[in-house]
Design a protein around this motif. Sequence first.
Motif, PDB file in Angstrom:
ATOM      1  N   SER A 236       0.657  -1.279  -0.453  1.00  0.00           N
ATOM      2  CA  SER A 236       0.096   0.020  -0.663  1.00  0.00           C
ATOM      3  C   SER A 236       0.929   1.052   0.282  1.00  0.00           C
ATOM      4  CB  SER A 236      -1.209   0.543   1.112  1.00  0.00           C
ATOM      5  OG  SER A 236       0.114   0.393   2.865  1.00  0.00           O
ATOM      6  N   SER A 237       0.158   1.911   0.415  1.00  0.00           N
ATOM      7  CA  SER A 237       0.631   3.370  -0.310  1.00  0.00           C
ATOM      8  C   SER A 237       1.554   3.915   0.979  1.00  0.00           C
ATOM      9  CB  SER A 237       0.182   4.833  -0.298  1.00  0.00           C
ATOM     10  OG  SER A 237      -1.311   4.982   0.760  1.00  0.00           O
ATOM     11  N   HIS A 238       1.079   3.033   2.229  1.00  0.00           N
ATOM     12  CA  HIS A 238       2.022   3.951   3.408  1.00  0.00           C
ATOM     13  C   HIS A 238       2.104   2.535   5.100  1.00  0.00           C
ATOM     14  CE1 HIS A 238       2.472   5.391   7.819  1.00  0.00           C
ATOM     15  NE2 HIS A 238       2.430   6.912   7.095  1.00  0.00           N
ATOM     16  N   TYR A 239       3.680   2.418   5.379  1.00  0.00           N
ATOM     17  CA  TYR A 239       4.024   1.082   5.937  1.00  0.00           C
ATOM     18  C   TYR A 239       2.834   0.429   6.956  1.00  0.00           C
ATOM     19  CZ  TYR A 239       5.608   3.200  10.284  1.00  0.00           C
ATOM     20  OH  TYR A 239       6.473   3.637  10.876  1.00  0.00           O
ATOM     21  N   ILE A 240       2.262   1.253   7.110  1.00  0.00           N
ATOM     22  CA  ILE A 240       1.457   1.208   8.703  1.00  0.00           C
ATOM     23  C   ILE A 240       0.087   0.048   8.049  1.00  0.00           C
ATOM     24  CG2 ILE A 240      -0.463   2.262  10.126  1.00  0.00           C
ATOM     25  CD1 ILE A 240       2.921   2.428  11.335  1.00  0.00           C
ATOM     26  N   LEU A 241      -0.427   1.362   7.174  1.00  0.00           N
ATOM     27  CA  LEU A 241      -1.714  -0.019   6.296  1.00  0.00           C
ATOM     28  C   LEU A 241      -0.772  -1.686   6.685  1.00  0.00           C
ATOM     29  CD1 LEU A 241      -3.529   2.819   4.208  1.00  0.00           C
ATOM     30  CD2 LEU A 241      -3.698   2.422   6.457  1.00  0.00           C
ATOM     31  N   ASP A 242       0.042  -1.912   5.839  1.00  0.00           N
ATOM     32  CA  ASP A 242       1.052  -2.872   5.844  1.00  0.00           C
ATOM     33  C   ASP A 242       0.863  -3.746   6.996  1.00  0.00           C
ATOM     34  OD1 ASP A 242       0.809  -2.649   2.605  1.00  0.00           O
ATOM     35  OD2 ASP A 242       2.620  -1.372   3.160  1.00  0.00           O
ATOM     36  N   LEU A 243       1.123  -3.404   7.898  1.00  0.00           N
ATOM     37  CA  LEU A 243       1.378  -3.897   9.445  1.00  0.00           C
ATOM     38  C   LEU A 243       0.003  -4.048   9.485  1.00  0.00           C
ATOM     39  CD1 LEU A 243       4.159  -1.954  11.288  1.00  0.00           C
ATOM     40  CD2 LEU A 243       4.268  -3.474   9.938  1.00  0.00           C
ATOM     41  N   VAL A 244      -0.987  -3.401   9.236  1.00  0.00           N
ATOM     42  CA  VAL A 244      -2.201  -3.486  10.331  1.00  0.00           C
ATOM     43  C   VAL A 244      -2.833  -4.687   9.584  1.00  0.00           C
ATOM     44  CG1 VAL A 244      -4.187  -3.508  10.120  1.00  0.00           C
ATOM     45  CG2 VAL A 244      -2.905  -1.326  11.172  1.00  0.00           C
TER      46      VAL A 244
ATOM     47  N   THR B 255       0.257  17.203  13.538  1.00  0.00           N
ATOM     48  CA  THR B 255      -0.899  17.114  12.556  1.00  0.00           C
ATOM     49  C   THR B 255      -0.953  15.530  11.496  1.00  0.00           C
ATOM     50  OG1 THR B 255      -1.147  19.250  12.699  1.00  0.00           O
ATOM     51  CG2 THR B 255      -2.191  18.181  10.687  1.00  0.00           C
ATOM     52  N   TYR B 256       0.030  15.209  11.049  1.00  0.00           N
ATOM     53  CA  TYR B 256       0.338  14.002   9.929  1.00  0.00           C
ATOM     54  C   TYR B 256      -0.448  12.704  10.421  1.00  0.00           C
ATOM     55  CZ  TYR B 256       1.261  10.326   6.666  1.00  0.00           C
ATOM     56  OH  TYR B 256       1.984   9.284   5.976  1.00  0.00           O
ATOM     57  N   ASN B 257       0.192  12.691  11.303  1.00  0.00           N
ATOM     58  CA  ASN B 257       0.044  11.199  13.290  1.00  0.00           C
ATOM     59  C   ASN B 257      -1.132  11.074  13.168  1.00  0.00           C
ATOM     60  OD1 ASN B 257       2.366  10.549  12.378  1.00  0.00           O
ATOM     61  ND2 ASN B 257       3.540  11.137  14.270  1.00  0.00           N
TER      62      ASN B 257
ATOM     63  N   LEU C 260      -7.701   7.704  11.070  1.00  0.00           N
ATOM     64  CA  LEU C 260      -8.093   7.414   9.950  1.00  0.00           C
ATOM     65  C   LEU C 260      -8.612   6.087  10.033  1.00  0.00           C
ATOM     66  CD1 LEU C 260      -6.541   9.035   6.230  1.00  0.00           C
ATOM     67  CD2 LEU C 260      -8.730   8.631   7.217  1.00  0.00           C
ATOM     68  N   LEU C 261      -7.305   5.344  10.334  1.00  0.00           N
ATOM     69  CA  LEU C 261      -6.922   4.713  11.344  1.00  0.00           C
ATOM     70  C   LEU C 261      -8.616   3.722  12.287  1.00  0.00           C
ATOM     71  CD1 LEU C 261      -3.107   3.993  10.474  1.00  0.00           C
ATOM     72  CD2 LEU C 261      -4.465   2.543   8.898  1.00  0.00           C
TER      73      LEU C 261
ATOM     74  N   THR D 201      -6.413  -1.898  21.150  1.00  0.00           N
ATOM     75  CA  THR D 201      -5.204  -2.055  21.656  1.00  0.00           C
ATOM     76  C   THR D 201      -4.494  -2.026  20.316  1.00  0.00           C
ATOM     77  OG1 THR D 201      -5.679  -3.414  23.379  1.00  0.00           O
ATOM     78  CG2 THR D 201      -3.309  -4.064  21.679  1.00  0.00           C
ATOM     79  N   GLU D 202      -5.436  -2.250  19.059  1.00  0.00           N
ATOM     80  CA  GLU D 202      -4.123  -1.652  18.035  1.00  0.00           C
ATOM     81  C   GLU D 202      -3.788  -0.345  18.003  1.00  0.00           C
ATOM     82  OE1 GLU D 202      -6.065  -5.530  15.028  1.00  0.00           O
ATOM     83  OE2 GLU D 202      -6.928  -3.653  15.849  1.00  0.00           O
ATOM     84  N   LEU D 203      -5.429   0.873  17.800  1.00  0.00           N
ATOM     85  CA  LEU D 203      -4.594   1.816  18.095  1.00  0.00           C
ATOM     86  C   LEU D 203      -3.052   1.963  18.589  1.00  0.00           C
ATOM     87  CD1 LEU D 203      -5.919   3.662  15.772  1.00  0.00           C
ATOM     88  CD2 LEU D 203      -7.398   4.704  17.689  1.00  0.00           C
ATOM     89  N   ARG D 204      -3.426   1.978  19.682  1.00  0.00           N
ATOM     90  CA  ARG D 204      -2.564   2.535  20.628  1.00  0.00           C
ATOM     91  C   ARG D 204      -0.916   1.833  20.410  1.00  0.00           C
ATOM     92  NH1 ARG D 204      -6.025   4.920  22.224  1.00  0.00           N
ATOM     93  NH2 ARG D 204      -4.414   6.154  20.169  1.00  0.00           N
ATOM     94  N   ASN D 205      -0.866   0.655  19.559  1.00  0.00           N
ATOM     95  CA  ASN D 205      -0.110  -0.480  18.913  1.00  0.00           C
ATOM     96  C   ASN D 205       0.642   0.976  18.358  1.00  0.00           C
ATOM     97  OD1 ASN D 205       1.735  -2.295  20.902  1.00  0.00           O
ATOM     98  ND2 ASN D 205      -0.119  -3.514  20.040  1.00  0.00           N
ATOM     99  N   VAL D 206      -0.193   1.047  17.001  1.00  0.00           N
ATOM    100  CA  VAL D 206       0.129   2.014  15.950  1.00  0.00           C
ATOM    101  C   VAL D 206       0.482   3.435  16.470  1.00  0.00           C
ATOM    102  CG1 VAL D 206      -1.157   3.429  13.778  1.00  0.00           C
ATOM    103  CG2 VAL D 206      -1.438   0.688  14.260  1.00  0.00           C
TER     104      VAL D 206
END
Length: 267
Positions: free
Chosen positions: A104-112, A197-199, A205-206, A213-218
């Motif tokens: 994807s365009s963002h590594y966080i999405l890949d990890l999710v 702001t970006y984060n 979005l996520l 729990t997942e959100l705190r990890n992100v």
Amino acid sequence: MQIIPFQGTRNFRDMGGYQTVDGRKVKRGLFFRSDELTALSKQELVEVQALKIKTIVDYRDASEVRHKPDPNIAGIMRLHLPAVPETQASQINLPGYLDKQKRSSHYILDLVQSGFFERFRAEDLLLELYSKLAINNPSYKRLMELIRLPDRLGLLHHCRAGKDRTGVGSALILLALGVPEATIMEDYLLTNEIMKTYNNEQLHLLSQNLNETELRNVEQMLFVKEAFMEAVFQSIKQTYGSIDVYLSIEFGLGQGEREVLQEICLE
């Protein structure tokens, strides 16, 4: 420190201006730090050249580089020096198998999507990573050789977000120049303000698709914490007893060598 507001990067800074323990300051235009450079426009590449950067050090692993390669910039030497080799099971990098899938365009999405945040606690993994990064790391050994070569400065070093691997590399440069640990910590934590702001947009979005729990990890992955850089300082002192001994043994930067380096880089 001076933030350089490129549209194609979010965390590009001149590391100059910080005061050392003896009252001198790091010269501007010698050391720069950044996140990934892939999205820099043609005009911004010209502006990078105007900064008189001669060397770019890329700390990302081979998978990251293949996915988002650095641009070629005339007159600038590029060095790929992975700070965390793919052979090490570090979760700060994308799991290797993701490279074979559509990214994807963002590594966080890949990890999710990989289920990463269901299996791991990001804070523990980051603390472990930081505690190991600065010890016997070939990437940083090469970095500390480069900063002693006047004809290779200005030097830009970067990773993906410009915060973890680049944060440690920046800390080592500033330690060698005699900048106090408290100031180095301020420089490190500045990423949180620059990327706030970006984060927060990414978290919003996520949040629609993740549990708490997942959100705190992100969140741990997106922001930096004082405890992470403290883990670097503690690891150095537990291993070598002091910063001075560490710089001398790891990088050959004894008192005399540091005085020469500081004469070049401080004003």
